[in-house]
Design a protein around this motif. Structure first.
Motif, PDB file in Angstrom:
ATOM      1  N   SER A   1       0.480  -0.911  -0.510  1.00 43.02           N
ATOM      2  CA  SER A   1      -0.639  -0.268  -0.021  1.00 43.02           C
ATOM      3  C   SER A   1       0.637   1.642  -0.339  1.00 43.02           C
ATOM      4  O   SER A   1       0.075   2.317  -0.601  1.00 43.02           O
ATOM      5  CB  SER A   1      -0.860  -0.119   1.164  1.00 43.02           C
ATOM      6  N   ASP A   2       1.949   0.919   0.602  1.00 42.55           N
ATOM      7  CA  ASP A   2       3.044   2.512   0.495  1.00 42.55           C
ATOM      8  C   ASP A   2       2.951   2.920  -1.184  1.00 42.55           C
ATOM      9  O   ASP A   2       3.329   2.080  -1.649  1.00 42.55           O
ATOM     10  CB  ASP A   2       4.550   2.040   0.600  1.00 42.55           C
ATOM     11  N   VAL A   3       3.237   4.305  -1.141  1.00 47.09           N
ATOM     12  CA  VAL A   3       2.933   4.802  -2.394  1.00 47.09           C
ATOM     13  C   VAL A   3       4.371   5.366  -2.820  1.00 47.09           C
ATOM     14  O   VAL A   3       5.842   5.557  -1.505  1.00 47.09           O
ATOM     15  CB  VAL A   3       2.616   6.095  -2.851  1.00 47.09           C
ATOM     16  N   SER A   4       5.256   5.460  -3.786  1.00 47.28           N
ATOM     17  CA  SER A   4       6.428   5.024  -4.426  1.00 47.28           C
ATOM     18  C   SER A   4       6.583   6.765  -4.520  1.00 47.28           C
ATOM     19  O   SER A   4       5.987   7.769  -4.772  1.00 47.28           O
ATOM     20  CB  SER A   4       7.054   4.484  -5.635  1.00 47.28           C
ATOM     21  N   ALA A   5       8.537   6.766  -4.275  1.00 47.91           N
ATOM     22  CA  ALA A   5       9.143   8.075  -4.697  1.00 47.91           C
ATOM     23  C   ALA A   5       8.840   8.703  -5.831  1.00 47.91           C
ATOM     24  O   ALA A   5       8.225   9.941  -5.817  1.00 47.91           O
ATOM     25  CB  ALA A   5      10.069   8.281  -3.770  1.00 47.91           C
ATOM     26  N   GLY A   6       8.839   7.618  -6.488  1.00 42.15           N
ATOM     27  CA  GLY A   6       8.289   8.174  -7.995  1.00 42.15           C
ATOM     28  C   GLY A   6       7.253   8.776  -8.470  1.00 42.15           C
ATOM     29  O   GLY A   6       7.131   9.838  -8.914  1.00 42.15           O
ATOM     30  N   VAL A   7       6.352   7.818  -7.553  1.00 44.10           N
ATOM     31  CA  VAL A   7       4.902   8.801  -7.936  1.00 44.10           C
ATOM     32  C   VAL A   7       4.553  10.123  -7.214  1.00 44.10           C
ATOM     33  O   VAL A   7       4.139  11.344  -8.226  1.00 44.10           O
ATOM     34  CB  VAL A   7       3.701   7.877  -7.099  1.00 44.10           C
ATOM     35  N   LEU A   8       4.796  10.198  -6.136  1.00 41.99           N
ATOM     36  CA  LEU A   8       4.690  11.846  -5.296  1.00 41.99           C
ATOM     37  C   LEU A   8       5.705  12.886  -5.872  1.00 41.99           C
ATOM     38  O   LEU A   8       5.169  13.789  -6.717  1.00 41.99           O
ATOM     39  CB  LEU A   8       5.858  11.758  -3.731  1.00 41.99           C
ATOM     40  N   PHE A   9       6.884  11.944  -6.862  1.00 41.20           N
ATOM     41  CA  PHE A   9       7.815  13.232  -7.433  1.00 41.20           C
ATOM     42  C   PHE A   9       6.905  13.732  -9.082  1.00 41.20           C
ATOM     43  O   PHE A   9       6.752  14.444  -9.172  1.00 41.20           O
ATOM     44  CB  PHE A   9       8.998  12.479  -8.040  1.00 41.20           C
TER      45      PHE A   9
ATOM     46  N   ALA B   1      10.074  16.316   1.575  1.00 41.04           N
ATOM     47  CA  ALA B   1       9.413  15.517   2.359  1.00 41.04           C
ATOM     48  C   ALA B   1       8.795  14.436   1.441  1.00 41.04           C
ATOM     49  O   ALA B   1       8.570  13.146   2.316  1.00 41.04           O
ATOM     50  CB  ALA B   1       7.627  16.020   2.705  1.00 41.04           C
ATOM     51  N   ALA B   2       8.685  14.430  -0.191  1.00 42.94           N
ATOM     52  CA  ALA B   2       7.643  13.163  -0.849  1.00 42.94           C
ATOM     53  C   ALA B   2       9.195  12.048  -1.019  1.00 42.94           C
ATOM     54  O   ALA B   2       8.842  11.142  -0.743  1.00 42.94           O
ATOM     55  CB  ALA B   2       7.675  13.498  -2.139  1.00 42.94           C
ATOM     56  N   ALA B   3      10.461  12.729  -0.476  1.00 37.03           N
ATOM     57  CA  ALA B   3      10.982  12.143  -0.797  1.00 37.03           C
ATOM     58  C   ALA B   3      11.223  10.711   0.331  1.00 37.03           C
ATOM     59  O   ALA B   3      12.084   9.508   0.367  1.00 37.03           O
ATOM     60  CB  ALA B   3      13.312  12.151  -0.944  1.00 37.03           C
ATOM     61  N   VAL B   4      11.534  11.440   2.191  1.00 39.30           N
ATOM     62  CA  VAL B   4      11.253  10.858   2.679  1.00 39.30           C
ATOM     63  C   VAL B   4      10.083  10.146   2.823  1.00 39.30           C
ATOM     64  O   VAL B   4      10.618   8.209   3.133  1.00 39.30           O
ATOM     65  CB  VAL B   4      11.058  11.551   3.819  1.00 39.30           C
ATOM     66  N   SER B   5       8.548  10.215   2.215  1.00 39.09           N
ATOM     67  CA  SER B   5       7.237   9.583   2.726  1.00 39.09           C
ATOM     68  C   SER B   5       7.918   7.999   1.759  1.00 39.09           C
ATOM     69  O   SER B   5       7.395   7.436   2.041  1.00 39.09           O
ATOM     70  CB  SER B   5       6.434  10.646   2.088  1.00 39.09           C
ATOM     71  N   GLY B   6       8.044   8.194   0.697  1.00 40.57           N
ATOM     72  CA  GLY B   6       8.514   7.416  -0.357  1.00 40.57           C
ATOM     73  C   GLY B   6       9.821   6.294  -0.529  1.00 40.57           C
ATOM     74  O   GLY B   6       9.823   5.125  -1.545  1.00 40.57           O
ATOM     75  N   GLY B   7      10.284   6.705   0.663  1.00 40.27           N
ATOM     76  CA  GLY B   7      11.249   5.700   1.063  1.00 40.27           C
ATOM     77  C   GLY B   7      12.501   6.264  -0.348  1.00 40.27           C
ATOM     78  O   GLY B   7      13.593   4.722  -0.880  1.00 40.27           O
ATOM     79  N   TYR B   8      12.158   7.214  -1.149  1.00 43.86           N
ATOM     80  CA  TYR B   8      13.571   7.548  -1.918  1.00 43.86           C
ATOM     81  C   TYR B   8      14.854   6.872  -1.461  1.00 43.86           C
ATOM     82  O   TYR B   8      15.604   7.846   0.481  1.00 43.86           O
ATOM     83  CB  TYR B   8      13.280   8.630  -2.455  1.00 43.86           C
ATOM     84  N   THR B   9      16.333   5.922  -1.552  1.00 46.60           N
ATOM     85  CA  THR B   9      17.397   6.140  -1.665  1.00 46.60           C
ATOM     86  C   THR B   9      18.782   6.120  -2.422  1.00 46.60           C
ATOM     87  O   THR B   9      19.696   6.089  -2.087  1.00 46.60           O
ATOM     88  CB  THR B   9      17.608   4.579  -1.088  1.00 46.60           C
ATOM     89  N   GLY B  10      17.995   7.527  -3.443  1.00 46.14           N
ATOM     90  CA  GLY B  10      18.821   7.414  -4.890  1.00 46.14           C
ATOM     91  C   GLY B  10      19.502   8.725  -4.006  1.00 46.14           C
ATOM     92  O   GLY B  10      19.881   9.164  -3.104  1.00 46.14           O
ATOM     93  N   PRO B  11      20.053   9.323  -5.376  1.00 51.33           N
ATOM     94  CA  PRO B  11      21.216  10.475  -4.263  1.00 51.33           C
ATOM     95  C   PRO B  11      19.911  12.157  -3.799  1.00 51.33           C
ATOM     96  O   PRO B  11      18.864  12.270  -4.113  1.00 51.33           O
ATOM     97  CB  PRO B  11      21.460  10.883  -6.312  1.00 51.33           C
TER      98      PRO B  11
END
Length: 798
Positions: free
Chosen positions: A418-426, A460-470
């Motif tokens: 159910s988690d929304v990915s960082a790419g969708v938020l971006f 905030a979107a990077a944190v919520s989506g679990g972004y681990t890139g640069p």
């Protein structure tokens, strides 16, 4: 040079691709297989070839590049089509934006983004990807389309400016000749119609004075009235009305013309359709008048028919006269100057039609003109809906092509997380910023505030989506839209301004009584295009994005102190924002300078054209005053004294003087060395020159402003009108002049650029010399109040 540029870019792309692969692989000691090299050649060959020819078929080139890179991505290793699949596609899409319309560009960009999304879904499923590559690709396509459309718009504006200057240069040499031909034609009409009617009427009265002595008195009254009409008509030739608002409808003018010939004993039957104002109506009136005058000269008393039919594709003007009456007098024979047929044909040709003349079967004469009708000069129709539908259908077919394997192969179960990915938020944030940019010109402050808020949401979107890139990638993506907004604001501050679709400042004048004459009123310090916020947007943007970078770094975790992170973020953000704002300033200055240079050249060409044409008018008007008007005044004096024979002789002398003047007009091609300064009577020439260069200008003079004015006021008012029209842009403008209570009021509307400080200074300098008043506002209105000093004694040459 264009072909070299077209071939150079694909060659550079091929060299870059060769460096990435197989160059990098060879450096690492990995030798690609022969089959891989063959596939790479088969992919790169068509891509480079079609990119070299991309300007002739940009959409086809884009499709070929995308399909070739997609087919080669499967068998080739990673990176084998990286440059061609990104920079190559961007180059093809940029060419589409430059060479095609905005609809096609947006359709291609959106289709590419959707196609890549569906292609990824087919290969990898949504659960295995976070969509960040889609966001980067969409940003690349959006930036490419925007840059291409901007280049296309700049090229179109530059071509339009060049065409406008070429047209102005051509009209600058043509206007004096046009004015000379106009005066020749009008003088011929006056002589042919009015003076010939006097000769014919008086001659008939002389022939019948023994049997009908009352005709003599009628002929004398007609000569007096016609003499005054000739004086007024010649005054209109010297100073034609700049506006058509006071003229009756074309149908009424033609019916009045027919009634005039009926009053001198010419039987005329007519059938006239209503005609619209314009060149067709003027040509029809002139043709009918000349034809009826010739009938009165050579076939007096012959039955005549006038027919004017206004149709969809043509306008027919036919004047048919019967055979001359046997034994009838021809008092007007020998009065012509041999110019009538040429003037008739020139009238029809200038209106876009043709004219034929010739005898009829019963011995009469017919003049037939075919002029444009209702549908003449119709604007080009827009692109057909069917063509747009075909474009959308083709794009949908190409976009849905990656889903074909899904229809044939059962898809694997996707993740149920159910988690929304960082790419969708971006993607959502990027879409929000894109929509906000579309409203930047309508509501700049609100749009800029939303951009700042959305920029702070990227970390905030990077944190919520679990972004681990640069860690710096999300703040960098969020800064793209802000940089675009800063560039626009820089253009506004530099004087480029918003486009014509931007809203104008609210109308209204500031409160307070006038401070005195010779001063500026209104809102002289408010720009038409205001900056985005009260604070400088560069400082605001730098602070917001410094906070976004700092937040992103601190959320990821770092051993550096907070002040060091803030300092580093500020050191990296400030140059980027400054560069974006500086780019807009440079572009705005270039736009302002280009516009100022174009307006300056256009104003100079317009001024030269009006001065040359005014010199021609004054030269011919001087001849009118010393010859024709004097003979006409003598004719009126003889008619008022009751001398019928002397009246006929003076009328013939006036006709002879008119023919001599027409010969002078035709022979006098060179203007005088010293040209007189134009006055308000040259406003029709100024309006005609503006219309010839593509701008509609309306001049309205009230009856109170039509009298003689002091020379200083006359010259100042004309130069002020010339100044505001020279910088008014391309939108329709109107000039209205009125004189009341010892003040001449000149009101110009549709001239927003006249509120520019440099223009206001020039106008204020002219107004202050006469102790007048200059008022600016509402947004596109300028008003000058010039006092008419009583007892000045110095009157302008009218």
């Amino acid at each position: 040079m264009k072909r070299i540029d077209d071939r150079l870019a694909p060659v550079l792309l091929l060299c870059a691709q060769a460096l990435v692969w197989p160059g990098a692989a060879l450096v690492r000691g990995e030798v690609p297989s022969a089959s891989a090299l063959l596939v790479a050649v088969l992919v790169a060959g068509p891509v480079i070839a079609v990119l070299a020819l991309r300007r002739s078929r940009p959409v086809t080139a884009l499709v070929v590049v995308v399909v070739a890179c997609a087919l080669g991505a499967g068998p080739l290793p990673v990176g084998a089509t990286a440059v061609l699949g990104t920079a190559g596609v961007a180059l093809a899409l940029w060419t589409v934006a430059v060479e095609r319309d905005a609809f096609t560009t947006v359709l291609c960009g959106v289709s590419l983004a959707v196609w890549q999304l569906l292609h990824g879904l087919t290969l990898h499923r949504l659960s295995d990807r976070d969509g960040l590559d889609l966001v980067l690709t969409a940003l690349l396509y959006a930036a490419t389309c925007g840059a291409g459309l901007l280049v296309r718009r700049s090229r179109s504006a530059r071509r339009a400016s060049e065409d406008l200057l070429r047209r102005a240069e051509s009209e600058r040499h043509r206007l004096p000749a046009v004015e000379r031909r106009r005066m020749e034609r009008e003088l011929h009409d006056v002589s042919a119609h009015h003076l010939t009617a006097v000769v014919v009427t008086v001659g008939a009265a002389l022939g019948l004075r023994d049997r009908r002595p009352e005709l003599g008195d009628e002929a004398l009254r007609f000569a007096v009235d016609t003499g005054h009409e000739v004086t007024r008509a010649l005054g209109a030739v010297r100073a034609p009305a700049p506006s058509r608002s006071d003229l009756p409808a074309p149908e009424e003018r033609l019916l009045g013309l027919v009634d005039g010939f009926r009053r001198i004993g010419q039987p005329v039957d007519c059938a006239i359709d209503p005609l619209p104002e314009g060149a067709v109506a003027d040509a029809a009136f002139g043709i009918v008048r000349e034809a009826l005058t010739n009938v009165a000269r050579y076939a007096p008393g012959a039955a005549t028919t006038v027919r004017c039919r206004y149709g969809d594709d043509r306008t027919d003007v036919v004047v048919t006269s019967g055979a001359p009456l046997p034994g009838g007098p021809t008092h007007g024979a020998g009065l012509g100057g041999g110019r009538g047929q040429g003037i008739l044909r020139s009238r029809a040709r200038e209106a876009g039609g043709t004219l034929t003349t010739g005898p009829t079967e019963d011995g009469g004469w017919e003049v037939r003109a075919v002029l444009p009708g209702r549908t003449a000069g119709a604007v080009d129709r827009p692109v057909a809906r069917g063509y747009r539908a075909a474009q959308v259908t083709a794009a949908a077919g190409l976009v849905l092509q990656p889903l074909l394997p899904v229809l044939a192969i059962r898809a694997e179960d996707a993740s149920t997380g159910s988690d929304v990915s960082a790419g969708v938020l971006f993607a959502l944030l990027a879409a929000g910023q894109g929509v906000t940019l579309l409203w930047l010109r309508r509501a700049p402050r609100v749009a800029y505030g939303l951009l700042c808020v959305l920029a702070l949401l990227w970390p905030a979107a990077a944190v919520s989506g679990g972004y681990t890139g640069p860690v710096l990638l999300p703040p960098l993506l969020g800064a793209v839209a802000t940089c675009a907004a800063l560039a626009m604001d820089g253009a506004v501050r530099a004087g480029g301004g918003w486009s014509r679709s931007s809203p104008r400042p609210r109308a209204g004048c500031p409160a307070g009584a006038p401070k005195g004459r010779g001063e500026l009123r209104g809102r002289p310090r408010r720009r038409r295009s205001r900056p985005l916020t009260r604070l400088h947007p560069l400082a605001t943007a730098t602070a917001v994005h410094t906070a976004a970078v700092t937040t992103a770094v601190l959320d990821r975790g770092t051993g550096a102190p907070v002040w060091a992170v803030v300092t580093a973020a500020l050191a990296g953000t400030a140059p980027v924002m400054t560069a974006a704002h500086r780019t807009g300033i440079v572009r705005g200055r270039r736009t302002r300078h280009a516009r100022a240079e174009r307006d300056g050249r256009l104003g100079a060409l317009t001024g030269e054209a009006v001065r040359d044409a005014w010199a021609e008018r004054r030269r011919i008007a001087d001849g009118l005053e010393t010859t024709v008007l004097a003979r006409t005044a003598d004719m009126v004096a003889e008619a008022e004294a009751g001398r019928l024979e002397a009246t006929a002789e003076r009328a013939r002398e006036a006709l002879a003087a008119m023919r001599a003047l027409l010969d002078t007009v035709r022979d006098g091609e060179a203007g005088p060395a010293l040209r007189p300064q134009p006055t308000l009577q040259a406003l029709d020439l100024l309006a005609r020159q503006c219309r010839a260069t593509g701008r509609e200008v309306e001049i309205r003079l009230t009856g109170r402003a039509a009298g003689r004015l002091p020379a200083a006021v006359d010259l100042t008012a004309y130069h002020a009108a010339e100044t505001v029209l020279a910088v008014g842009g391309e939108q329709p403008a109107a000039l209205e002049l009125d004189a009341s209570d010892g003040t001449l009021t000149l009101t110009a509307t549709g001239v927003p650029s006249a509120a520019h400080p440099a223009v206001r200074e020039r106008l204020a300098a002219r107004v202050a010399a006469l102790d007048g008043t200059l008022t600016t506002g509402p947004a596109d209105t300028v008003r000058l109040l010039l006092p008419l000093a009583p007892g000045d004694g110095e009157e302008g040459e009218r």
